[in-house]
Scaffold this motif. Structure first.
Motif, PDB file in Angstrom:
ATOM      1  N   THR A  70       0.832  -1.206   0.000  1.00 47.08           N
ATOM      2  CA  THR A  70       0.000   0.000   0.000  1.00 47.08           C
ATOM      3  C   THR A  70       0.869   1.260   0.000  1.00 47.08           C
ATOM      4  N   GLU A  71       2.038   1.180   0.642  1.00 44.89           N
ATOM      5  CA  GLU A  71       2.955   2.332   0.652  1.00 44.89           C
ATOM      6  C   GLU A  71       3.457   2.639  -0.760  1.00 44.89           C
ATOM      7  N   THR A  72       3.741   1.597  -1.525  1.00 42.38           N
ATOM      8  CA  THR A  72       4.204   1.784  -2.905  1.00 42.38           C
ATOM      9  C   THR A  72       3.100   2.395  -3.754  1.00 42.38           C
ATOM     10  N   ILE A  73       1.875   1.939  -3.561  1.00 44.50           N
ATOM     11  CA  ILE A  73       0.742   2.494  -4.312  1.00 44.50           C
ATOM     12  C   ILE A  73       0.586   3.971  -3.992  1.00 44.50           C
ATOM     13  N   ALA A  74       0.637   4.321  -2.705  1.00 51.12           N
ATOM     14  CA  ALA A  74       0.519   5.726  -2.301  1.00 51.12           C
ATOM     15  C   ALA A  74       1.648   6.552  -2.900  1.00 51.12           C
ATOM     16  N   SER A  75       2.855   5.994  -2.926  1.00 48.42           N
ATOM     17  CA  SER A  75       4.004   6.701  -3.501  1.00 48.42           C
ATOM     18  C   SER A  75       3.803   6.950  -4.994  1.00 48.42           C
ATOM     19  N   TRP A  76       3.337   5.931  -5.730  1.00 54.71           N
ATOM     20  CA  TRP A  76       3.101   6.090  -7.175  1.00 54.71           C
ATOM     21  C   TRP A  76       2.029   7.152  -7.436  1.00 54.71           C
ATOM     22  N   VAL A  77       0.957   7.123  -6.665  1.00 51.91           N
ATOM     23  CA  VAL A  77      -0.114   8.112  -6.854  1.00 51.91           C
ATOM     24  C   VAL A  77       0.414   9.510  -6.552  1.00 51.91           C
ATOM     25  N   ASN A  78       1.223   9.646  -5.512  1.00 53.45           N
ATOM     26  CA  ASN A  78       1.798  10.959  -5.194  1.00 53.45           C
ATOM     27  C   ASN A  78       2.689  11.464  -6.319  1.00 53.45           C
ATOM     28  N   ILE A  79       3.473  10.572  -6.906  1.00 47.13           N
ATOM     29  CA  ILE A  79       4.332  10.963  -8.031  1.00 47.13           C
ATOM     30  C   ILE A  79       3.475  11.423  -9.212  1.00 47.13           C
ATOM     31  N   LEU A  80       2.388  10.681  -9.488  1.00 41.74           N
ATOM     32  CA  LEU A  80       1.532  11.009 -10.631  1.00 41.74           C
ATOM     33  C   LEU A  80       0.717  12.286 -10.430  1.00 41.74           C
ATOM     34  N   THR A  81       0.373  12.612  -9.186  1.00 41.85           N
ATOM     35  CA  THR A  81      -0.488  13.770  -8.932  1.00 41.85           C
ATOM     36  C   THR A  81       0.272  14.996  -8.434  1.00 41.85           C
ATOM     37  N   GLN A  82       1.525  14.825  -8.113  1.00 44.25           N
ATOM     38  CA  GLN A  82       2.319  15.900  -7.505  1.00 44.25           C
ATOM     39  C   GLN A  82       2.320  17.191  -8.331  1.00 44.25           C
ATOM     40  N   GLU A  83       2.631  17.098  -9.612  1.00 46.02           N
ATOM     41  CA  GLU A  83       2.705  18.306 -10.440  1.00 46.02           C
ATOM     42  C   GLU A  83       1.358  19.004 -10.562  1.00 46.02           C
ATOM     43  N   GLU A  84       0.295  18.210 -10.714  1.00 44.37           N
ATOM     44  CA  GLU A  84      -1.045  18.789 -10.829  1.00 44.37           C
ATOM     45  C   GLU A  84      -1.437  19.506  -9.543  1.00 44.37           C
ATOM     46  N   LEU A  85      -1.099  18.918  -8.405  1.00 48.20           N
ATOM     47  CA  LEU A  85      -1.439  19.550  -7.122  1.00 48.20           C
ATOM     48  C   LEU A  85      -0.590  20.790  -6.854  1.00 48.20           C
ATOM     49  N   ILE A  86       0.635  20.815  -7.360  1.00 52.81           N
ATOM     50  CA  ILE A  86       1.456  22.029  -7.236  1.00 52.81           C
ATOM     51  C   ILE A  86       0.848  23.140  -8.077  1.00 52.81           C
ATOM     52  N   GLU A  87       0.412  22.788  -9.295  1.00 56.70           N
ATOM     53  CA  GLU A  87      -0.200  23.758 -10.196  1.00 56.70           C
ATOM     54  C   GLU A  87      -1.551  24.240  -9.671  1.00 56.70           C
ATOM     55  N   ASP A  88      -2.365  23.289  -9.182  1.00 61.32           N
ATOM     56  CA  ASP A  88      -3.699  23.618  -8.674  1.00 61.32           C
ATOM     57  C   ASP A  88      -3.991  22.760  -7.452  1.00 61.32           C
ATOM     58  N   PRO A  89      -3.719  23.274  -6.245  1.00 60.35           N
ATOM     59  CA  PRO A  89      -3.913  22.491  -5.024  1.00 60.35           C
ATOM     60  C   PRO A  89      -5.362  22.027  -4.799  1.00 60.35           C
ATOM     61  N   ASN A  90      -6.311  22.653  -5.504  1.00 57.64           N
ATOM     62  CA  ASN A  90      -7.718  22.290  -5.337  1.00 57.64           C
ATOM     63  C   ASN A  90      -8.228  21.372  -6.443  1.00 57.64           C
ATOM     64  N   ASP A  91      -7.324  20.839  -7.269  1.00 63.27           N
ATOM     65  CA  ASP A  91      -7.738  19.944  -8.343  1.00 63.27           C
ATOM     66  C   ASP A  91      -8.497  18.765  -7.743  1.00 63.27           C
ATOM     67  N   PHE A  92      -9.745  18.595  -8.159  1.00 65.61           N
ATOM     68  CA  PHE A  92     -10.623  17.586  -7.565  1.00 65.61           C
ATOM     69  C   PHE A  92     -10.094  16.169  -7.758  1.00 65.61           C
ATOM     70  N   ILE A  93      -9.734  15.822  -8.986  1.00 64.13           N
ATOM     71  CA  ILE A  93      -9.325  14.449  -9.288  1.00 64.13           C
ATOM     72  C   ILE A  93      -7.996  14.122  -8.610  1.00 64.13           C
ATOM     73  N   ALA A  94      -7.018  14.977  -8.752  1.00 65.28           N
ATOM     74  CA  ALA A  94      -5.709  14.718  -8.139  1.00 65.28           C
ATOM     75  C   ALA A  94      -5.825  14.660  -6.621  1.00 65.28           C
ATOM     76  N   SER A  95      -6.607  15.553  -6.035  1.00 64.39           N
ATOM     77  CA  SER A  95      -6.801  15.537  -4.575  1.00 64.39           C
ATOM     78  C   SER A  95      -7.485  14.255  -4.132  1.00 64.39           C
ATOM     79  N   TYR A  96      -8.507  13.853  -4.870  1.00 65.84           N
ATOM     80  CA  TYR A  96      -9.240  12.635  -4.528  1.00 65.84           C
ATOM     81  C   TYR A  96      -8.324  11.416  -4.603  1.00 65.84           C
TER      82      TYR A  96
END
Length: 146
Positions: free
Chosen positions: A25-51
Motif C-alpha cells: 500500500t505504501e508503494t501504491i501511495a508513492s506512485w499516486v503521489n508521483i503522478l499527482t504531484q505536479e497537478e497539485l502544485i499547479e492547482d492544489p484544489n484539483d478535484f481528481i488529483a486531490s481525490y
C-alpha cells in the motif's frame, strides 16, 4: 470480437489482481503521489488529483487484499466463461449471469460496510456486462432454436 475483448479484459483483471497482491500500500501511495504531484502544485484544489491522493493515503491493506482477490477471481471466472463462449457452449451464458450476479451481491454487501465508491463502479460495470451477456444469449438462442 466482443468475446475476445471480454477475454482480454479478464486477462488484464488477472494481471492487475496479481500485481495488487505483490505491491504494498505504501508503494501504491508513492506512485499516486508521483503522478499527482505536479497537478497539485499547479492547482492544489484539483478535484481528481486531490481525490486520488487522499484515497491512496487511506488505502488499507484489507482493501488492497479485497481488490486483489476480487480482480483475480473475477478475471479467472471470466476467462473460464470466455473459453466456454468461444467454444459455443450455451451453459456459459447463464453461468456468466449467475457468476456476475453473485459478484454484484457481494459487492453491494461489502459496500454496506465500506461505502467505497469503487465498489459501486464495479457493480455498475458488472450490471452493464450482464445486460450485454443477456442480449447476446437471447440472440444466440434465437439462431439455434428452429
Amino acid at each position: 470480437m466482443s468475446v475476445w475483448l471480454k477475454g482480454a479484459h479478464a486477462l488484464i483483471e488477472c494481471v492487475g489482481g496479481i500485481l495488487l497482491y505483490l505491491v504494498t500500500t505504501e508503494t501504491i501511495a508513492s506512485w499516486v503521489n508521483i503522478l499527482t504531484q505536479e497537478e497539485l502544485i499547479e492547482d492544489p484544489n484539483d478535484f481528481i488529483a486531490s481525490y486520488l491522493s487522499r484515497t491512496a493515503a487511506e488505502f488499507s491493506v484489507a482493501s488492497k487484499e479485497f481488490y486483489a482477490f476480487y480482480l483475480l477471481s473475477h478475471g479467472l471466472i471470466k476467462l473460464l466463461l470466455v473459453v466456454g463462449l468461444l467454444r459455443g457452449k450455451l451453459w456459459s451464458y447463464p453461468a456468466s449471469l449467475v457468476a456476475l450476479g453473485a459478484f454484484m451481491a457481494y459487492q453491494i454487501y461489502r459496500y454496506s460496510y465500506t461505502h467505497s465508491p469503487g465498489l459501486l463502479v464495479l457493480t455498475i460495470f458488472d450490471a452493464v456486462v450482464m445486460w450485454l451477456i443477456w442480449q447476446e444469449w437471447k440472440t444466440v438462442r434465437h439462431h439455434i432454436t428452429p
